[in-house]
Structure formats: structure tokens, C-alpha cells
Design a protein around this motif. Sequence first.
Motif, PDB file in Angstrom:
ATOM      1  N   LYS A  83       0.827  -1.216   0.000  1.00  0.00           N
ATOM      2  CA  LYS A  83       0.000   0.000   0.000  1.00  0.00           C
ATOM      3  C   LYS A  83       0.857   1.260   0.000  1.00  0.00           C
ATOM      4  CE  LYS A  83      -3.784   2.409   2.203  1.00  0.00           C
ATOM      5  NZ  LYS A  83      -5.006   2.305   3.000  1.00  0.00           N
ATOM      6  N   TYR A 142      -9.092  -0.274  -6.518  1.00  0.00           N
ATOM      7  CA  TYR A 142      -8.529  -0.011  -5.183  1.00  0.00           C
ATOM      8  C   TYR A 142      -8.303   1.509  -5.058  1.00  0.00           C
ATOM      9  CZ  TYR A 142      -4.857  -0.679  -1.557  1.00  0.00           C
ATOM     10  OH  TYR A 142      -4.087  -0.660  -0.426  1.00  0.00           O
ATOM     11  N   SER A 175       2.696  -8.409  -2.999  1.00  0.00           N
ATOM     12  CA  SER A 175       2.464  -8.328  -1.562  1.00  0.00           C
ATOM     13  C   SER A 175       2.435  -9.724  -0.965  1.00  0.00           C
ATOM     14  CB  SER A 175       1.108  -7.660  -1.321  1.00  0.00           C
ATOM     15  OG  SER A 175       0.750  -7.785   0.034  1.00  0.00           O
ATOM     16  N   SER A 194       0.913 -10.048   1.970  1.00  0.00           N
ATOM     17  CA  SER A 194      -0.197  -9.944   2.928  1.00  0.00           C
ATOM     18  C   SER A 194      -1.212 -11.063   2.758  1.00  0.00           C
ATOM     19  CB  SER A 194      -0.926  -8.606   2.760  1.00  0.00           C
ATOM     20  OG  SER A 194      -0.087  -7.539   3.106  1.00  0.00           O
ATOM     21  N   TYR A 247     -12.182 -11.799  -3.580  1.00  0.00           N
ATOM     22  CA  TYR A 247     -13.518 -11.222  -3.417  1.00  0.00           C
ATOM     23  C   TYR A 247     -14.489 -11.785  -4.432  1.00  0.00           C
ATOM     24  CZ  TYR A 247     -10.188  -7.998  -1.383  1.00  0.00           C
ATOM     25  OH  TYR A 247      -9.148  -7.486  -0.665  1.00  0.00           O
TER      26      TYR A 247
HETATM   27  C1  LIG Z   1      -5.262  -4.203  -5.068  1.00  0.00           C
HETATM   28  C2  LIG Z   1      -4.508  -4.029  -3.798  1.00  0.00           C
HETATM   29  N1  LIG Z   1      -3.270  -3.525  -3.844  1.00  0.00           N
HETATM   30  C3  LIG Z   1      -2.546  -3.334  -2.737  1.00  0.00           C
HETATM   31  C4  LIG Z   1      -3.053  -3.676  -1.494  1.00  0.00           C
HETATM   32  C5  LIG Z   1      -2.213  -3.408  -0.282  1.00  0.00           C
HETATM   33  O1  LIG Z   1      -1.813  -4.545   0.353  1.00  0.00           O
HETATM   34  P1  LIG Z   1      -0.595  -4.544   1.373  1.00  0.00           P
HETATM   35  O2  LIG Z   1      -0.257  -3.130   1.713  1.00  0.00           O
HETATM   36  O3  LIG Z   1      -1.098  -5.288   2.561  1.00  0.00           O
HETATM   37  O4  LIG Z   1       0.522  -5.226   0.694  1.00  0.00           O
HETATM   38  C6  LIG Z   1      -4.336  -4.195  -1.384  1.00  0.00           C
HETATM   39  C7  LIG Z   1      -4.881  -4.520  -0.079  1.00  0.00           C
HETATM   40  O5  LIG Z   1      -5.955  -4.977   0.109  1.00  0.00           O
HETATM   41  C8  LIG Z   1      -5.079  -4.378  -2.575  1.00  0.00           C
HETATM   42  O6  LIG Z   1      -6.305  -4.875  -2.548  1.00  0.00           O
END
Ligand SMILES: Cc1ncc(COP(=O)(O)O)c(C=O)c1O
Length: 361
Positions: free
Chosen positions: A93, A118, A218, A220, A305
Amino acid sequence: MSARLPEFTWDALEKVGALAAGHPDGVINLSIGTPVDPVPEVIQAALAAGADAPGYPLTAGTPRLRRAITDWVARTCRTPDREFGVLPTIGSKELVAWLPTLLGLGPGDVVAVPRICYPTYEDGARLAGAETVRADSLTALGPDNRVRLIWVNSPSNPTGQVLPATHLRKVVDWARERGAVVASDECYLPLGWTAEPVSALAPEVTGGSYAGVLAVHSLSKRSNLAGYRAGFVAGDPALVAELLKVRKHAGMIVPAPVQAAMVAALDDERHAAAQRERYARRREVLREAFAGAGFEIEQSDGGLYLWVTSGEDCWATVEWLARRGILAAPGAFYGPAGERHVRVALTESDEKIAAVPSRLA
Ligand SMILES: Cc1ncc(COP(=O)(O)O)c(C=O)c1O
């Protein structure tokens, strides 16, 4: 600076969140896609083993981390070589939000983003003082030669759309002709369901050169590491070197224990496959439940999603769901074209996901 930015997306969900929380059996939160499953042991152990870190970490990442990122990109993005640059980021992010600024964009420059996307792509343009245009096709983008950066996101948040290689190739060619940068947000790349996502670094997209292309990744979602803030960017070596130079000055450094944890995460595909299976099972339960309740499920070929509609305004749908103790994200959060859809995240525990069908019945 905050005056440049809209209301923080999720704050707008508070009222309806309280309605969902009032359900006697508790809320099932399918709004924010935040991972709920444990951080895999192998990653926790690497974080703990890296805890004695008194010195400053390298902005570029340790040699070991740079190798782990390079190996992962080569096998997952199917690059024919290892000539691309890599750089760890503090989650993706922050890179998304600061990329226009890091690339030196400002007033008079244009950032192109998908029509439904996003929100941080637009926030990043605003932080840099640049303009945003929303367009899904190059025709819609027109001949605007002020475009300096184009975001693509496949699989998409929120729609789950997967872009074919031919489309990505056209975007890259268009951008190269104008000296613009293509930033491909690939944080859901390992989560293809009914279509196979393709990286912008794959040879059928790049034509064998990484010029002007950046892929943003990512850990995450793949590795349940949202709490660690672990991401990276890979692509055009000259652009990545430029990002590194600025980030060194700005102190944008991934903490050393997180760098160690990232190595363990990237080197291990077993936990990622197991997590993917969990999401696949949850996706099936939710898909049947929403379809059975009369919702149309659109796109949703990949990612975390389901993009659903009952044909009415998204806020009416969000409230209808909240009365059943289910919290979903209104499509309007992702652009005006999302007004009649809601986004349903696959990120709740198995137990809560199992309760969705009866709540919708
Ligand atoms: C399309 C997209 N990009 C980037 C991110 C950022 O993820 P992170 O900062 O956890 O790596 C998200 C988080 O939901 C996302 O949906």
C-alpha cells in the motif's frame, strides 16, 4: 495535505457496521479483506530468529532477500531471465500511495487507473498533486499524452477480473510509445480461480524487455502477513534503481526481522498452497450462498472477493446484508461505476463462512 484526500473509505461503513454487529449471533465481516488465518510457523520462526537486529537494515534488502524475491518472481511471473530489478517495500500500500511522488509526478501529470479499483491508486495521484483518469481501455483513455503512469490490477480488487495477456501487452505498448510507466498491481496473482492470471513481467506481455514496467507484489494475502507489512516491486531495472535512490533518502526501509521473515515466506510454496485451498473452499460456500439468495455474481475470476449485485443501489444491498449480520463493502467505494455492486471478501474463519448460507436463506 489531508485536504487533498477523500474521507477514509472504511470510516463511511461505521453506521451499517453497528447494525451488523447487533446480530444476535455476531457479525460476519466480509468487508475489509484482512487475513484471519495464522501466520505460518515457518515465517514466525524466521521473524523470531531475526529479532536481534540492532543495526540499520538495507533499503535494497539483504542479498538473501533479494535472491528470494528474484527466485519467486522468476518462477511465479514466468520471466525468461533474471534481468529485472527488485526492491522490498513496507507492504504494497505504501508503494501504491507514494509511487507517483517517487517517480517525480506532479501537477499537470495524469495517472490512469481502472474504472473500478482499489482507492489508493487515486490517493497516490492526489498526494503527488497529479490528476486521475478512470479508464478500462486505451480507446477510453484517448490520445492524452499527459498520462505518465498507468495502473492495472489483475486479478482485480474489487471485481476479481483477470486481464488477458493480450490486453496487458496493448497497455505496455501504448505506454512505451508515450514514455509512460505501467504499474501492474499483482498482489492477488497467486489467486486465480476460473482464469489464469498473467504477470506484466511475463514474456508475452513485455516482449522480452522490462522497460517501463513495474510489478507490485504483496505477501499480505499469499502468506497471511498483512501485519508484518511485507511487499516488493520488480521490473524495469532503471526505474527500480530510481525508486531505491529516493527511498534511501526517505527512510522507506523494511525492518530487518521482516526481511528475514519474507525470505522464509518466499522460499516456501507449501503454506501458500494450503492458504489458497482455504480460500477456494470459502469461495465455493459464499458463491453458492449468494447465488442461492438471488444475487448475480459477476467477474470474480480471481482474487479474494466476489463481486455481486442484486440490481439495486449498493448501500441498499449493504444494509440488507447488515440486517442479517453480514458486513460487505459497497461497490461505490471503488468508483462511481461500482454503485450497484457489493464486494464480498473470502477472509472470514471457516466457522463464520459456514454460517453465511443460513443467514441468507
Ligand atoms: C489491489 C490491492 N493492492 C494493494 C493492497 C495493499 O496490500 P498490502 O499493503 O497489505 O501489501 C491491497 C490490499 O488490500 C489491494 O487490494
